[in-house]
Design a protein around this motif. Structure first.
Motif, short mmCIF file in Angstrom:
data_model
loop_
_atom_site.label_atom_id
_atom_site.label_comp_id
_atom_site.label_asym_id
_atom_site.label_seq_id
_atom_site.Cartn_x
_atom_site.Cartn_y
_atom_site.Cartn_z
N GLU A 53 8.19 9.04 4.99
CA GLU A 53 6.83 8.53 4.94
C GLU A 53 6.59 7.51 6.06
O GLU A 53 5.50 7.44 6.64
CB GLU A 53 6.58 7.87 3.58
CG GLU A 53 5.12 7.64 3.29
CD GLU A 53 4.92 7.17 1.86
OE1 GLU A 53 5.35 6.06 1.54
OE2 GLU A 53 4.33 7.91 1.07
N SER B 27 -1.11 13.44 1.88
CA SER B 27 -0.13 12.45 1.48
C SER B 27 -0.61 11.78 0.20
O SER B 27 -1.73 11.96 -0.23
CB SER B 27 0.02 11.44 2.60
OG SER B 27 -1.26 11.04 3.04
N ASN B 28 0.24 11.03 -0.38
CA ASN B 28 -0.13 10.40 -1.65
C ASN B 28 -1.02 9.17 -1.44
O ASN B 28 -1.25 8.72 -0.33
CB ASN B 28 1.13 10.02 -2.42
CG ASN B 28 2.02 9.13 -1.59
OD1 ASN B 28 1.54 8.25 -0.89
ND2 ASN B 28 3.32 9.36 -1.67
N LYS B 29 -1.51 8.67 -2.55
CA LYS B 29 -2.48 7.58 -2.49
C LYS B 29 -1.92 6.36 -1.77
O LYS B 29 -2.63 5.67 -1.04
CB LYS B 29 -2.89 7.20 -3.91
CG LYS B 29 -4.25 6.51 -3.96
CD LYS B 29 -4.62 6.03 -5.36
CE LYS B 29 -5.86 5.17 -5.29
NZ LYS B 29 -6.20 4.58 -6.59
N GLY C 250 -1.26 11.90 -10.02
CA GLY C 250 -1.22 12.38 -8.64
C GLY C 250 -0.75 13.82 -8.63
O GLY C 250 -0.02 14.26 -9.52
N TYR C 251 -1.15 14.51 -7.60
CA TYR C 251 -0.87 15.94 -7.54
C TYR C 251 0.62 16.23 -7.59
O TYR C 251 1.07 17.11 -8.31
CB TYR C 251 -1.47 16.52 -6.26
CG TYR C 251 -1.19 17.98 -6.07
CD1 TYR C 251 -1.71 18.93 -6.94
CD2 TYR C 251 -0.40 18.43 -5.02
CE1 TYR C 251 -1.46 20.29 -6.77
CE2 TYR C 251 -0.14 19.77 -4.84
CZ TYR C 251 -0.67 20.70 -5.72
OH TYR C 251 -0.40 22.02 -5.54
N HIS C 252 1.40 15.48 -6.83
CA HIS C 252 2.82 15.81 -6.73
C HIS C 252 3.65 15.43 -7.94
O HIS C 252 4.77 15.89 -8.10
CB HIS C 252 3.40 15.21 -5.45
CG HIS C 252 2.98 15.94 -4.24
ND1 HIS C 252 2.15 15.40 -3.28
CD2 HIS C 252 3.20 17.23 -3.85
CE1 HIS C 252 1.92 16.31 -2.34
NE2 HIS C 252 2.53 17.41 -2.66
N SER C 253 3.11 14.59 -8.76
CA SER C 253 3.82 14.25 -10.00
C SER C 253 3.22 14.99 -11.20
O SER C 253 3.52 14.66 -12.34
CB SER C 253 3.77 12.74 -10.24
OG SER C 253 4.41 12.07 -9.18
N GLN D 148 -4.71 17.00 -0.83
CA GLN D 148 -3.28 17.09 -0.56
C GLN D 148 -2.79 18.53 -0.58
O GLN D 148 -1.67 18.82 -0.93
CB GLN D 148 -2.49 16.32 -1.61
CG GLN D 148 -2.81 14.87 -1.65
CD GLN D 148 -1.98 14.16 -2.69
OE1 GLN D 148 -0.85 14.52 -2.92
NE2 GLN D 148 -2.55 13.18 -3.34
N GLU E 127 -6.80 13.87 -4.60
CA GLU E 127 -5.67 14.75 -4.89
C GLU E 127 -5.86 16.16 -4.33
O GLU E 127 -4.91 16.79 -3.90
CB GLU E 127 -5.41 14.78 -6.40
CG GLU E 127 -5.17 13.40 -7.02
CD GLU E 127 -4.00 12.67 -6.38
OE1 GLU E 127 -3.13 13.33 -5.82
OE2 GLU E 127 -3.98 11.42 -6.43
#
Lengths: 196, 196, 196, 196
Positions: B51, B111-113, A23-26, A110, A107
């Motif tokens: 969230e 936002s994330n998945k 994921g993008y944020h990780s 985001q 991703e």
DNA sequence: GATGAATGAGATTTCATTCAT
DNA sequence: TATGAATGAAATCTCATTCAT
């Protein structure tokens, strides 16, 4: 930036995999660097900052993506055939690279408005391809000419995009390629039951 | 969480405005709290975490959104009319609340998945509405029945979504409502030039 | 910033000690926070950024420093006595707080021009005190009036500053206070051998 | 290190300009290398590390600076004349090279204690020059001998240094040379009004 | 001698969340 | 219920230095 150096591609490719998997944020820069087999600082010899990796990634991969679609559609005769090829090639390419599919469909969205704006620049080229097919179809008296072409090409892109996004959200558990013909048929004929 | 208390709505409404105006990543909990006129800590009496504000916001606003579409479409006679009403009501509602439009089309996608998955739960209800109209149209022998309905409803949603997103990206500088008829016509008849 | 809260002073005092002991560049915010007994983030509730700690520290400590000099000199009769008191109080105060001496004489100079400029604002008040003593001395027909007062006050400050800096560089191994009378005598009479 | 090679001087001169124009903290080794027209790595053939550039710079420039002062003062007769020449030559030399003035008065002070210590080594030679003039003046029965000479020479240096620093901080907008006579007069006669 | 691509350690700052009042 | 001061984990990016060519 030196886009012809092998390390540039190395980092882009690592970024696709890392972002798809985490994921993008990780996806910390250090994670991408590690995957690419370079030091953290090396990233910054090839990219202005972290966001620049994303933009470059999109430009690089989407550039190839669209190029391929341009090639494939050109070789077809009619606008209808071209459109089918476009849908098929769109689906096939993303089906062939499931990491890239995750990145483009989930991703990459985001990102902030600024990045999205740059992404849209790249997509303009794709919309132009669709536009040309529409124009050909109208000239061939095959497609109707009573619709705003700029709107229609968006709608067509929206359909394909939603179909692919859904397939990715469903963890790519079915064959997206199988839907190309139906999508094409829907675009061409719409919902109405036409007597043949 | 206490969803009936006035502060619950207060916070949701503040969140929509703050996110629309500042973007998702600049919408700190403290900013939302300030706009809502409550203390930071109070947020956590009504929402599990940040969230949860987003999910609740989407459920709340989309719930009303879909309800309104259900009401409007029910009052129409044919599937074709219902579909037009659906597109019109979809566009009109987002045109009427430009903050909400920004949030649903741009910011909430950042936002994330996991969050996206919950958002999709909400959208299922919308897809069901479309599905029912499709079913009716087929029963009326108005719509073709050779297409996978689950796919088609996605495609229809994808078109509307893309049209609205484009309008938001273009800073809402034109009337999205004006496109409803064309979108509807495209959905119904597709690209092909049909002799009437 | 909330300058009346005890934590504000706590952090300032910790910063003086940490910077004196480790040098400016080895004084990480986390080190200062630890010494002050607060969390890293707490620093930023009281100071805009790391540099702001330095500026505030200087304003706070130098404010008291100058105030004390103002008090002490006021209570003296002649300009000559006032000047002696000024030199003595200057030396004594820095001798009494060896951490502060290191910070003002060495570490605080390691800042950029912008910060130096702010520091100079604070020093203006000190120069004004010297200026007034000079004026009094001239009125008393005790000091010569053929010199540019703005220059002379700088020279006087420069002498004291260099004397203190040298003492700090020599690790404060002698009593700087012992030099006050000689410095005063030099300021008053210069190098020339005057027959009394 | 090879101090006689032209590249050695090239790098030193580039460093003066780069540091004066960009400030100490924005003067990366790569920037100095670029200005000097050499590769980054070349710097390390002539200097041990970045700090060594600074020390060498100071030794080189201050060496010339002091040498010039030695020459000029030697040619004067009395201690008083020598002192005037010293002040004048001090001011003139820095007025003649405004880049160097910025570097010595502001930027070089932003270094750590260790570097300052080495800088002080260089200054010792300057202090020795002052010391000798003081000694001569005392022998001539012109200067008083009741003051600690080590202290007095510091004070004299402190005055000149502060005068120059102030001039640099004021962006060198006035002629520092014009202050030489006054500074000299103050050093010689102090503040007291002496009847001639 | 000269190059410059690559390295990688290190620190400031943000902000979601908590909890004593 | 409501507050808001305090927490502290976490990550981007810089830049002095190295070393294979």
């Amino acid at each position: 930036m030196k886009k012809d150096k092998p390390k540039y591609k190395q980092i882009i490719d690592a970024a696709v995999v890392v972002i798809a998997e985490n994921g993008y944020h990780s996806s910390q820069v250090s994670k991408i660097a590690k995957k690419a087999g370079v030091a953290d600082g090396t990233i910054y010899l090839y990219f202005k900052n972290k966001e620049d990796i994303l933009i470059s990634l999109f430009q690089d991969k989407m550039g190839q993506f669209i190029e391929r679609i341009e090639q494939e559609t050109t070789s077809r005769q009619t606008a209808e055939e071209k459109l089918l090829t476009l849908v098929e090639t769109h689906f096939e390419q993303l089906a062939a690279d499931h990491h890239l599919a995750i990145v483009t469909q989930l991703e990459l969205r985001q990102s902030n408005k600024e990045l999205r704006s740059k992404i849209n620049q790249v997509l303009k080229r794709y919309l132009a391809v669709i536009d040309q097919i529409l124009e050909e179809g109208i000239k061939e008296k095959l497609f109707r000419d009573d619709l705003n072409r700029k709107l229609v090409r968006q709608l067509i892109f929206g359909m394909m995009d939603e179909a692919v996004t859904n397939w990715v959200m469903k963890d790519q558990r079915y064959h997206i390629g199988d839907q190309a013909k139906e999508v094409h048929s829907f675009i061409i004929n719409g919902l109405t039951l036409h007597k043949s």
